[in-house]
Motif scaffolding. Structure first.
Motif, PDB file in Angstrom:
ATOM      1  N   ALA A 106       0.839  -1.200   0.000  1.00 16.58           N
ATOM      2  CA  ALA A 106       0.000   0.000   0.000  1.00 16.58           C
ATOM      3  C   ALA A 106       0.877   1.255   0.000  1.00 16.58           C
ATOM      4  O   ALA A 106       0.576   2.237  -0.697  1.00 16.58           O
ATOM      5  N   ALA A 107       1.971   1.213   0.750  1.00 14.43           N
ATOM      6  CA  ALA A 107       2.888   2.360   0.778  1.00 14.43           C
ATOM      7  C   ALA A 107       3.564   2.547  -0.573  1.00 14.43           C
ATOM      8  O   ALA A 107       3.741   3.682  -1.043  1.00 14.43           O
ATOM      9  N   VAL A 108       3.935   1.441  -1.217  1.00 24.03           N
ATOM     10  CA  VAL A 108       4.545   1.527  -2.551  1.00 24.03           C
ATOM     11  C   VAL A 108       3.548   2.144  -3.529  1.00 24.03           C
ATOM     12  O   VAL A 108       3.925   2.971  -4.367  1.00 24.03           O
ATOM     13  N   ALA A 109       2.280   1.765  -3.416  1.00 25.93           N
ATOM     14  CA  ALA A 109       1.246   2.332  -4.292  1.00 25.93           C
ATOM     15  C   ALA A 109       1.149   3.844  -4.113  1.00 25.93           C
ATOM     16  O   ALA A 109       0.823   4.571  -5.058  1.00 25.93           O
ATOM     17  N   GLY A 110       1.475   4.323  -2.916  1.00 29.37           N
ATOM     18  CA  GLY A 110       1.473   5.757  -2.647  1.00 29.37           C
ATOM     19  C   GLY A 110       2.773   6.444  -3.038  1.00 29.37           C
ATOM     20  O   GLY A 110       2.954   7.632  -2.773  1.00 29.37           O
ATOM     21  N   GLY A 111       3.690   5.698  -3.641  1.00 32.93           N
ATOM     22  CA  GLY A 111       4.939   6.295  -4.112  1.00 32.93           C
ATOM     23  C   GLY A 111       6.118   6.189  -3.164  1.00 32.93           C
ATOM     24  O   GLY A 111       7.159   6.788  -3.407  1.00 32.93           O
ATOM     25  N   ASP A 112       5.996   5.408  -2.110  1.00 23.96           N
ATOM     26  CA  ASP A 112       7.063   5.274  -1.123  1.00 23.96           C
ATOM     27  C   ASP A 112       8.131   4.309  -1.628  1.00 23.96           C
ATOM     28  O   ASP A 112       7.942   3.090  -1.635  1.00 23.96           O
TER      29      ASP A 112
ATOM     30  N   LEU B  63       9.688  -3.442 -11.561  1.00 28.70           N
ATOM     31  CA  LEU B  63       9.159  -2.239 -12.218  1.00 28.70           C
ATOM     32  C   LEU B  63       7.633  -2.331 -12.294  1.00 28.70           C
ATOM     33  O   LEU B  63       6.928  -1.349 -12.036  1.00 28.70           O
ATOM     34  N   ARG B  64       7.133  -3.521 -12.639  1.00 30.18           N
ATOM     35  CA  ARG B  64       5.675  -3.725 -12.698  1.00 30.18           C
ATOM     36  C   ARG B  64       5.058  -3.581 -11.306  1.00 30.18           C
ATOM     37  O   ARG B  64       3.980  -3.000 -11.160  1.00 30.18           O
ATOM     38  N   ILE B  65       5.736  -4.138 -10.303  1.00 34.13           N
ATOM     39  CA  ILE B  65       5.229  -4.055  -8.932  1.00 34.13           C
ATOM     40  C   ILE B  65       5.118  -2.596  -8.505  1.00 34.13           C
ATOM     41  O   ILE B  65       4.111  -2.179  -7.940  1.00 34.13           O
ATOM     42  N   ALA B  66       6.152  -1.815  -8.796  1.00 27.04           N
ATOM     43  CA  ALA B  66       6.138  -0.398  -8.425  1.00 27.04           C
ATOM     44  C   ALA B  66       4.984   0.336  -9.096  1.00 27.04           C
ATOM     45  O   ALA B  66       4.378   1.223  -8.496  1.00 27.04           O
ATOM     46  N   ASN B  67       4.661  -0.053 -10.318  1.00 23.87           N
ATOM     47  CA  ASN B  67       3.607   0.632 -11.066  1.00 23.87           C
ATOM     48  C   ASN B  67       2.208   0.095 -10.799  1.00 23.87           C
ATOM     49  O   ASN B  67       1.236   0.799 -11.030  1.00 23.87           O
ATOM     50  N   LYS B  68       2.100  -1.146 -10.321  1.00 27.59           N
ATOM     51  CA  LYS B  68       0.787  -1.780 -10.192  1.00 27.59           C
ATOM     52  C   LYS B  68       0.376  -2.086  -8.756  1.00 27.59           C
ATOM     53  O   LYS B  68      -0.591  -2.799  -8.540  1.00 27.59           O
TER      54      LYS B  68
ATOM     55  N   GLY C 144      -1.154  -0.488  -6.648  1.00 26.55           N
ATOM     56  CA  GLY C 144      -2.522  -0.070  -6.361  1.00 26.55           C
ATOM     57  C   GLY C 144      -3.548  -1.127  -6.730  1.00 26.55           C
ATOM     58  O   GLY C 144      -4.680  -1.100  -6.250  1.00 26.55           O
ATOM     59  N   GLN C 145      -3.167  -2.085  -7.555  1.00 29.34           N
ATOM     60  CA  GLN C 145      -4.082  -3.150  -7.974  1.00 29.34           C
ATOM     61  C   GLN C 145      -4.116  -4.324  -6.995  1.00 29.34           C
ATOM     62  O   GLN C 145      -4.974  -5.192  -7.102  1.00 29.34           O
ATOM     63  N   PHE C 146      -3.160  -4.347  -6.052  1.00 27.95           N
ATOM     64  CA  PHE C 146      -3.146  -5.459  -5.090  1.00 27.95           C
ATOM     65  C   PHE C 146      -4.355  -5.358  -4.171  1.00 27.95           C
ATOM     66  O   PHE C 146      -4.637  -4.319  -3.588  1.00 27.95           O
ATOM     67  N   ASP C 147      -5.063  -6.490  -4.029  1.00 26.13           N
ATOM     68  CA  ASP C 147      -6.240  -6.565  -3.167  1.00 26.13           C
ATOM     69  C   ASP C 147      -6.053  -7.721  -2.190  1.00 26.13           C
ATOM     70  O   ASP C 147      -6.128  -8.885  -2.595  1.00 26.13           O
ATOM     71  N   PRO C 148      -5.802  -7.424  -0.910  1.00 27.55           N
ATOM     72  CA  PRO C 148      -5.579  -8.505   0.060  1.00 27.55           C
ATOM     73  C   PRO C 148      -6.765  -9.449   0.198  1.00 27.55           C
ATOM     74  O   PRO C 148      -6.602 -10.583   0.626  1.00 27.55           O
ATOM     75  N   ALA C 149      -7.958  -9.018  -0.192  1.00 28.77           N
ATOM     76  CA  ALA C 149      -9.131  -9.885  -0.113  1.00 28.77           C
ATOM     77  C   ALA C 149      -9.070 -11.008  -1.150  1.00 28.77           C
ATOM     78  O   ALA C 149      -9.719 -12.038  -1.002  1.00 28.77           O
ATOM     79  N   ARG C 150      -8.273 -10.806  -2.200  1.00 30.59           N
ATOM     80  CA  ARG C 150      -8.187 -11.803  -3.269  1.00 30.59           C
ATOM     81  C   ARG C 150      -7.044 -12.795  -3.081  1.00 30.59           C
ATOM     82  O   ARG C 150      -6.959 -13.783  -3.790  1.00 30.59           O
ATOM     83  N   GLY C 151      -6.137 -12.530  -2.150  1.00 30.80           N
ATOM     84  CA  GLY C 151      -5.020 -13.445  -1.916  1.00 30.80           C
ATOM     85  C   GLY C 151      -3.901 -12.750  -1.170  1.00 30.80           C
ATOM     86  O   GLY C 151      -3.968 -11.563  -0.866  1.00 30.80           O
TER      87      GLY C 151
END
Length: 179
Positions: free
Chosen positions: A12-18, A56-61, A63-70
């Motif tokens: 979640a922090a990475v999704a915010g640019g950390d 690189l994909r992880i850094a950019n995506k 925000g798509q991670f959903d803990p409810a899905r896995g």
């Protein structure tokens, strides 16, 4: 909270640019994820390239991670697996030789043995052992060796639908065991 459960907030922090959080994810997961890429590509340099592309994909995506899905670990593993498969497709079919002068070196290590080195890996190994052989074989061929369902069906000389069903049932049982 153990290291594995710390990954969701880090993502979640990475999704915010950390970028510090991205470094923490890399430090905690890169060895395991490199093993996934190397098991698929069987080439350490290519696996390192795939891992780089995956982060690189992880850094950019993130925000798509959903803990409810896995789990975060599964999500990260999926991204690395796809990056490795993309690289393998891009490289085309290479025919390895036994001539050491050409640089081909066999990869001896079993990817599951590398993952099993930590507690999480031991738990995964135990859960895999509870599966029926056909389910376990399908999962290992798909997720460790990077084969598609069609490739597994051809290798095992089984109908594609049967292979898909075995893998699906195995993954459901594996999820229950790991929960």
């Amino acid at each position: 909270m153990d290291a594995a459960s710390d990954l969701s907030p880090l993502l979640a922090a990475v999704a915010g640019g950390d970028r510090t959080a991205l470094r923490a994810v890399y430090e905690r997961q890169s060895v395991r994820l490199f093993g996934v890429a190397n098991a698929i590509l069987r080439d350490r340099e290519a696996a390192a390239d795939a891992l780089h592309d995956a982060f690189l994909r992880i850094a950019n995506k993130c925000g798509q991670f959903d803990p409810a899905r896995g789990t975060a670990e599964a999500w990260l593993g999926g991204i690395v697996r796809h990056a490795a498969l993309d690289l393998a497709r891009a490289r085309g079919r290479e025919i390895p030789t036994d001539d050491p002068a050409l640089g081909d070196q066999p990869v001896e290590a079993d990817a599951l043995d590398r993952v099993a080195a930590d507690a999480e890996g031991r738990r995964l190994r135990q859960c895999l052992a509870t599966l029926e052989e056909r389910n376990r074989r399908g999962i290992v061929l798909a997720f460790v060796h990077g084969l598609s369902h069609a490739q597994i069906a051809a290798r095992l000389d089984l109908p594609l639908g049967t292979v898909k069903a075995w893998i699906r049932r195995g993954l459901l049982r594996l999820r229950e065991c790991l929960a």
